[in-house]
Scaffold this active site. Structure first.
Site, mmCIF file in Angstrom:
data_model
loop_
_atom_site.group_PDB
_atom_site.id
_atom_site.type_symbol
_atom_site.label_atom_id
_atom_site.label_comp_id
_atom_site.label_asym_id
_atom_site.label_seq_id
_atom_site.Cartn_x
_atom_site.Cartn_y
_atom_site.Cartn_z
ATOM 1 N N GLU A 51 41.377 48.419 43.836
ATOM 2 C CA GLU A 51 42.446 49.062 44.621
ATOM 3 C C GLU A 51 43.821 48.716 44.062
ATOM 4 O OE1 GLU A 51 44.729 48.695 48.839
ATOM 5 O OE2 GLU A 51 44.328 47.136 47.370
ATOM 6 N N GLU A 52 44.007 47.446 43.685
ATOM 7 C CA GLU A 52 45.326 46.983 43.276
ATOM 8 C C GLU A 52 45.800 47.591 41.959
ATOM 9 O OE1 GLU A 52 47.138 45.439 45.219
ATOM 10 O OE2 GLU A 52 45.793 44.525 46.667
ATOM 11 N N HIS B 291 47.967 37.912 48.126
ATOM 12 C CA HIS B 291 48.236 37.872 46.685
ATOM 13 C C HIS B 291 48.609 36.475 46.222
ATOM 14 C CE1 HIS B 291 48.729 42.466 45.974
ATOM 15 N NE2 HIS B 291 48.078 42.238 47.115
ATOM 16 N N ASP C 232 42.795 39.604 51.547
ATOM 17 C CA ASP C 232 43.127 40.967 51.138
ATOM 18 C C ASP C 232 42.345 41.190 49.829
ATOM 19 O OD1 ASP C 232 44.237 43.398 50.415
ATOM 20 O OD2 ASP C 232 46.123 42.534 49.728
#
Length: 267
Positions: A124-125, A234, A92
Site C-alpha cells: 500500500e505504501e 511509520h 499500520d
C-alpha cells in the site's frame, strides 16, 4: 519509516538460507561528530546495517546475506493489561488486518444479504499495488477499507484531536487520495450512533489508503475507510488500543449485516 527514528534500532535480516540475522542500524557515536548532539538528520539511503562483521567476505560467506535480503525491525509486541494497550511494530496496518480477520471469523455461518470477501494486500505504501490486484480479482460492489490510522492525541490540543486512543474507530471524510462516498459514510456513522458505538470523524489534508485504488475501480465502488488509531505510525514502536479494535469489529459487522442490494444501490 520516519528517518530520524531509525538509527540505533535492532533489525532482523533474512539471509539466503532463511535464517534471521540480528543487526543494528549504524549510528556514529557523538564522540566522532560535530556539535553537542551529533550529526543531525540522516536519510534512510545514508544509513547502514551493522551485523558485527569485519569484512565483506564475512557478510557474504558466513552470514549468507546478499543483495535484496529482507530487513524488518526487531520488536517484541507487548500487551498492557492495565489499560488494554498494545505496544509493537507495524500496527499500520497489522491492526487493520486483524479487524478483517476477526470480522470474517464472527460473520462465519451468519445468513447475510450478500457475499462477503475479506482480502489482505501488500505494498500500500508504495502505490496501493496489492489493492489493485485484489479489487480486480474480487470486483466488489461496495468496500470497507480497514486501516491503522495515525493518532494525533499526543501532540494536538483537545479540540483538534481527530484520532485518539480509546475513542473508537475513525471514519475519514477525505484525505489526499480519496473523498469518501458521503452517503455510505453517513450510513456508517448513523449505524454507530444507533448501536452506541463511539466513532471519530476526520478530514485529512495528507495521507492515503487502499481506498484510493478501490473507489475508482469497476466504474466506481462506494468505499469507506474504517481505522483503528495507532500512535507513532511509520516508526518501530507503536501503540494501539484493544477497545478501539473491538469497536471497529463491532461496527464493521453491523454494517455488513444491515446492507442489502437496494441500500447499496442507493449509495
Amino acid at each position: 519509516w520516519v528517518p530520524n527514528t531509525v538509527p540505533a534500532h535492532k533489525v532482523k535480516i533474512k539471509n539466503k538460507e532463511g535464517k534471521l540475522i540480528s543487526g543494528v542500524v549504524a549510528s556514529t557515536p557523538p564522540h566522532f561528530t560535530s556539535g553537542p548532539l551529533g550529526g543531525g538528520d540522516t536519510r534512510i539511503d545514508q544509513m547502514l546495517i551493522d551485523v558485527g562483521a569485519t569484512s565483506k567476505e564475512e557478510v557474504i560467506n558466513d552470514f549468507k546475506i546478499g543483495i535484496g535480503s529482507p530487513v524488518v525491525p526487531d520488536v517484541e509486541m507487548e500487551y498492557n493489561e492495565v489499560n488494554g494497550v498494545c505496544l509493537g511494530k507495524a500496527f499500520d496496518c497489522r491492526i487493520g488486518c486483524a479487524v478483517v480477520l476477526e470480522t470474517m471469523r464472527r460473520l462465519a455461518g451468519k445468513k447475510l444479504n450478500m457475499d462477503v470477501v475479506g482480502t489482505l494486500s501488500s505494498q500500500e505504501e508504495i502505490g496501493e499495488r496489492g489493492a489493485k490486484v485484489a479489487v480486480d480479482h474480487v470486483k466488489p460492489a461496495i468496500a470497507i477499507v480497514f486501516e491503522g490510522a495515525p493518532a494525533d492525541d499526543t501532540f494536538m490540543p483537545e479540540y483538534k484531536i481527530q484520532t485518539g486512543l480509546h475513542r473508537g474507530p475513525m471514519l475519514r471524510h477525505m484525505d489526499r487520495s480519496m473523498i469518501t462516498n458521503p452517503r455510505f459514510i453517513r450510513y456508517a456513522i448513523d449505524t454507530a450512533e444507533e448501536l452506541g458505538i463511539p466513532v471519530q470523524e476526520a478530514v485529512r489534508s495528507g495521507g492515503g489508503t487502499n481506498g484510493a485504488m478501490i473507489h475508482v475501480a469497476n466504474g466506481g465502488v462506494p468505499t469507506i475507510v474504517l481505522s483503528v488509531p495507532v500512535r507513532y505510525t511509520h516508526s518501530h514502536h507503536c501503540y494501539t488500543a484493544m477497545d478501539d479494535f473491538e469497536k471497529a469489529v463491532q461496527l464493521s459487522m453491523a454494517i455488513v449485516e444491515k446492507l442489502d442490494a437496494e441500500t447499496i444501490q442507493g449509495f
